[in-house]
Structures are given as C-alpha cells and as structure tokens.
Design a protein around this motif. Structure first.
Motif, PDB file in Angstrom:
ATOM      1  N   GLY A 113      12.492  -1.940 -26.809  1.00  0.00           N
ATOM      2  CA  GLY A 113      11.707  -2.756 -25.883  1.00  0.00           C
ATOM      3  C   GLY A 113      10.329  -2.163 -25.690  1.00  0.00           C
ATOM      4  N   PRO A 114       9.535  -2.772 -24.790  1.00  0.00           N
ATOM      5  CA  PRO A 114       8.169  -2.283 -24.570  1.00  0.00           C
ATOM      6  C   PRO A 114       8.175  -0.881 -23.978  1.00  0.00           C
ATOM      7  N   SER A 115       7.214  -0.075 -24.370  1.00  0.00           N
ATOM      8  CA  SER A 115       7.073   1.268 -23.797  1.00  0.00           C
ATOM      9  C   SER A 115       6.850   1.173 -22.294  1.00  0.00           C
ATOM     10  N   LYS A 116       7.528   2.043 -21.559  1.00  0.00           N
ATOM     11  CA  LYS A 116       7.332   2.089 -20.101  1.00  0.00           C
ATOM     12  C   LYS A 116       6.502   3.295 -19.698  1.00  0.00           C
ATOM     13  N   GLN A 167      11.898   2.093 -29.928  1.00  0.00           N
ATOM     14  CA  GLN A 167      13.167   2.644 -29.454  1.00  0.00           C
ATOM     15  C   GLN A 167      12.918   3.746 -28.443  1.00  0.00           C
ATOM     16  N   THR A 168      13.738   3.728 -27.418  1.00  0.00           N
ATOM     17  CA  THR A 168      13.750   4.836 -26.456  1.00  0.00           C
ATOM     18  C   THR A 168      15.211   5.155 -26.172  1.00  0.00           C
ATOM     19  N   LYS A 169      15.444   6.347 -25.714  1.00  0.00           N
ATOM     20  CA  LYS A 169      16.824   6.700 -25.356  1.00  0.00           C
ATOM     21  C   LYS A 169      16.802   7.516 -24.073  1.00  0.00           C
ATOM     22  N   ALA A 170      17.452   6.989 -23.058  1.00  0.00           N
ATOM     23  CA  ALA A 170      17.569   7.712 -21.791  1.00  0.00           C
ATOM     24  C   ALA A 170      18.545   8.865 -22.004  1.00  0.00           C
ATOM     25  N   PRO A 171      18.302   9.992 -21.322  1.00  0.00           N
ATOM     26  CA  PRO A 171      19.169  11.168 -21.548  1.00  0.00           C
ATOM     27  C   PRO A 171      20.655  10.856 -21.331  1.00  0.00           C
ATOM     28  N   ASP A 172      20.949   9.938 -20.412  1.00  0.00           N
ATOM     29  CA  ASP A 172      22.364   9.652 -20.100  1.00  0.00           C
ATOM     30  C   ASP A 172      22.900   8.459 -20.887  1.00  0.00           C
ATOM     31  N   ALA A 173      22.072   7.859 -21.759  1.00  0.00           N
ATOM     32  CA  ALA A 173      22.534   6.698 -22.529  1.00  0.00           C
ATOM     33  C   ALA A 173      23.241   7.168 -23.796  1.00  0.00           C
ATOM     34  N   ALA A 201       2.806   6.433 -26.490  1.00  0.00           N
ATOM     35  CA  ALA A 201       3.981   5.876 -25.803  1.00  0.00           C
ATOM     36  C   ALA A 201       4.950   7.040 -25.629  1.00  0.00           C
ATOM     37  N   ARG A 202       4.890   7.680 -24.466  1.00  0.00           N
ATOM     38  CA  ARG A 202       5.614   8.945 -24.282  1.00  0.00           C
ATOM     39  C   ARG A 202       7.129   8.779 -24.398  1.00  0.00           C
ATOM     40  N   ASP A 203       7.654   7.621 -23.963  1.00  0.00           N
ATOM     41  CA  ASP A 203       9.109   7.438 -24.026  1.00  0.00           C
ATOM     42  C   ASP A 203       9.573   7.276 -25.483  1.00  0.00           C
ATOM     43  N   ILE A 204       8.772   6.576 -26.281  1.00  0.00           N
ATOM     44  CA  ILE A 204       9.100   6.438 -27.713  1.00  0.00           C
ATOM     45  C   ILE A 204       8.929   7.801 -28.401  1.00  0.00           C
ATOM     46  N   GLN A 205       7.866   8.508 -28.040  1.00  0.00           N
ATOM     47  CA  GLN A 205       7.591   9.821 -28.651  1.00  0.00           C
ATOM     48  C   GLN A 205       8.734  10.808 -28.414  1.00  0.00           C
ATOM     49  N   ALA A 206       9.280  10.822 -27.190  1.00  0.00           N
ATOM     50  CA  ALA A 206      10.315  11.809 -26.848  1.00  0.00           C
ATOM     51  C   ALA A 206      11.555  11.648 -27.733  1.00  0.00           C
TER      52      ALA A 206
END
Lengths: 260, 260
Positions: free
Chosen positions: B189-192, B177-183, B234-239
């Motif tokens: 999905g796969p880590s970017k 899981q990732t979450k964009a600040p504006d989402a 995976a920095r985006d998942i970590q955040a």
C-alpha cells in the motif's frame, strides 16, 4: 526455442548463410540478435548489425534501418520491431531474393569489433536466484544467509551505468579498503577476492511515466531484448562496505554485457 | 563568501540589476549560478541562464554561450569556465557597458519555468553526516545505529537517474511493501512514513578514465557546481527492503534537485 512466438522461430527455417545451419551454431536463423559493430581496427562509427552464423549482417546496408543508434530501434513499437525481425528473417532465409545483395553486407564476426549495444540510462541489479542468494549470503552471514524479506520483495540495487562495458574488455583490478576479522583497522590495496556472476540482462526499451505502474501482463511489450551480463565483484571490499547501504565500490568498477 | 577565490566574489561588487543589491538576496552578483529555464507556459526549449537578483539572465542572448546544453558548458576546462564567469560578472556589474543590451536578456524568475540543470549520467548518494547517520541508524537498528565501517570508508549507493526532477515538482506518493514488526507477512500500500533529507549535490563535470583515480588535490577541477538535493525516502518501505543490498524502491521514486 519456442516456435510458437512467430514464424521467424520455425525450427525448419534454414539460411543461405551456410554457417548458420551448422549443428550447435549459436546464431541460427531462428536467433537474430542485434548488436553494434565495426570492422576491427577501423575506428569507424559503430553501426547496427544482426548476428547470423559466424557473420554479422550490416542492417543499414540492407536498407532495413536508417540509423546507427540502437536506442532509435528500441524506441519503436513492438509491432514495428516484429516487422523488422520478420524482414531480416525473410531476407536471410534460403531462397531469398535479397541473398546476392545482402551477401555483400556480411562481415565475419572474427573481423568485427563489438561495443555496448545501446545507451543505458539506469541499471538495476536484482538478486533473483534463491540458490545464489543463499551461497553469497553465507559468505557474509554464515548463520543467516537468507534475510526475512528475500521471498517477499524484489531485492535489488542500482549499478553504475558509466562502468558498463562489453564482454571481453580488460579493466584494472579494483583497489579498496578491506578489513580482516582479526584486524583492528582496515587496510587499503588491490582486491584479493575478485569474483564474477553470470547474470541475465533485460534491456527495457520503453519506460513508463513516473509513478505509473506497468501491469505484469504488459511487461513483455516494454522488453527489447535479453543479454548476458557479468557482474564483477570485489568480495573482500564488499564484505566491509556493504552495510547498511548495499554494495558500492565493490561492484561499480566494471560490469560487462554481451555484445548481442 | 570567500572573496579570495577570484575577483567575481569581491563583496564590494554591486550590480545594475537593483534586486541583486538588496540585503538578504539569494542571488547577489557574487553568486551567479547556472540553470535551465524557459518562459513559464511557453513550451519553448529550455535554455541556459544565470540567476541575478530576482531575474534570470539569458546567456545565449548575451552572446556569451552558443548552446542550450548545460553538458556542453560542463565539458569546458576550468579555465574556460572561469573566463565565462568573469565575463558574466563584468557584464552585470554597475557601470557595465553591456547593461542596456543585457537588460533586454533578463526575465523575472517568477515568470520562468525551471528544469533539471543538466543530463545526469550516474548519481551517487553518500552518507556523510555522522549525526544524520546516527539518527537514521537508530530507526532501523536502535542498539547499533553506526556500523563499524562508518568512520573508515565512504558509505554510498547509486540512485536512479531517471527519477531525478526539479525542486517544486509534484510526484505520486510511492506504494510498496511494508511489514509491521508484529505482522506475520508484509502488506502492500501507500507509504505512511514519507521523509526527506536536505542534501548537498555536487555536479561532476569531467570524469576520469575507468580505473584511473583522481588525486584529492585535483578533485576541485572536476567539480562544475553545487546544488541542493532532496532525497525523498519511504522509511517504512526502506526498513523492510534495505537488507542486504541497500535502499532501492524506497528511494527511487523521486529525488529533486534545486534548479540553480
């Protein structure tokens, strides 16, 4: 108790071990948990047993298993494990032909010393109760107890395997750094806010290849058993150390697992 | 290299293994790291070797060790380990009587397959570089990269032992899981933002009794060796996941350790 699982959970079953039939008994024949025991004070190697009433049944003595290593049992397929459970249930049921022989394989639980039931490779602690997360969160973030991710992603951390012990054991009060809100610098000493959390532990028997997910529908086949776990925490040490990488010294001094 | 440690670090030492004497060689006779190897593609059990020049010396074939289990070596006392190192150094030095026999116990590193050097019980990742902590902290907390505890208490977390592999191995890009600040909601999905950190790994050979501290002056006696470690993240998942319990799924898909 769900008697639709299989016949070993039938509420009508009774055991020739009289204490197992008493009202309120933790270990009736419908509940046959595994553990590792030895006669208290004997110094013998621990062996695998099953709790029944106020007794423990030595599984090797019954001829049903040929190992003292719980991880060997855990590595068996779900079908093999169900077959073993059915054989234990049948042998302990009223009228069983094995009763005279198996009676010799019983030891009173009060005369047994228990240990951690298996070798644990990795240990993950999940934060799955919203009520608990809110209560604990208030201690650290009174205005913001539940973080935005809480209801979306599993919140967990890896614990320290080498400090997992068995319920009832003694351990030292941890020492560490704490910092009072009004102090300029932290101080070192024994924790003054030792806490514990009663948690449910899941023993995962068979893993997956790295990077291969397990479908939710297949999850139960990977589960060997359920235990109780005490997650001991030094809350004062935790409050100072936990950001940004989570609890560490405040948790890794001890976790205790129920022996069954 | 500190030649005051003992005679095996003397810069004047040369080996009868010619490649060990070449300028810029990673494995001169002054550096004799342990690893576990087998002939590539052989499927044989891994055994213990020492790197020398571009070769690996099979320690069992030299008669100096009688095990394939690095943890057995790790359990030996510092004195026993120093004696072993001195014997390896003497046997590999120019003019050694063992040279003709040991030459048969060499395998080119290019023909060897390496594995994780030992069984690892617990794995702790410390956050010890103030420059790194500031750089990473800025990714998650631009206004507040270094938290108040950073310069006071060791900041660390337990990693997942079962996903430690050896340098050079391949693994799948993690999904999560990732979450964009504006989402409004997270997505899966796969880590970017896959990242790695080069870290120094310390292999602790001998532990301590639970609750018994090790004095700093005695710490070195508990150390078996030093390796390099890649801490994949995976920095985006970590955040999205890291608060309040620290990194978890964003780190536990893989860590890779140098084989020597």
């Amino acid at each position: 108790m769900n008697n639709e699982l299989n016949a070993t959970h039938d509420p009508k079953l009774r055991s020739w071990v009289a204490s197992a039939n008493e009202a309120g008994c933790d270990f009736p024949i419908q509940n046959l948990p595994f553990g590792r025991f030895r006669p208290a004070g004997s110094g013998e190697p621990f062996r695998i047993g099953v709790a029944i009433g106020d007794q423990v049944l030595d599984l090797k003595a019954t001829g049903l298993v040929h190992t003292d290593d719980m991880n060997v049992l855990m590595a068996k397929s779900p079908t093999e494990r169900q077959t073993l459970r059915a054989a234990i249930s049948a042998g302990l049921a009223e009228g069983s032909e094995q009763a005279p022989e198996w009676a010799k394989a019983l030891l009173a639980q009060s005369a047994a010393e228990m240990t951690v039931p298996c070798r644990i490779g990795d240990y993950t602690d999940f934060y799955t109760s919203v009520h608990h997360a809110t209560t604990v969160g208030k201690q650290f973030r009174p205005d913001n107890p539940l973080l935005p991710n809480y209801k979306w992603v599993p919140i967990g951390y890896h614990g320290r395997v080498s400090s997992i012990g068995v319920s009832g054991q003694r351990f030292k009060r941890p020492q560490g750094q704490t910092k009072a809100p009004d102090a300029a610098t932290p101080s070192f000493g024994p924790s003054k806010r030792l806490d514990y959390e009663l948690e449910l532990g899941f023993l995962v028997a068979q893993g997956n290849a790295l990077g291969e997910p397990i479908a939710i529908a297949e999850a139960e086949a990977h589960l060997f058993g359920v235990t109780l776990l005490n997650d001991w925490s030094a809350r004062d040490i935790q409050a100072w150390e936990y950001q940004p990488l989570g609890p560490f010294l405040s948790k890794n001094f001890a976790s205790t697992l129920s022996p069954w």
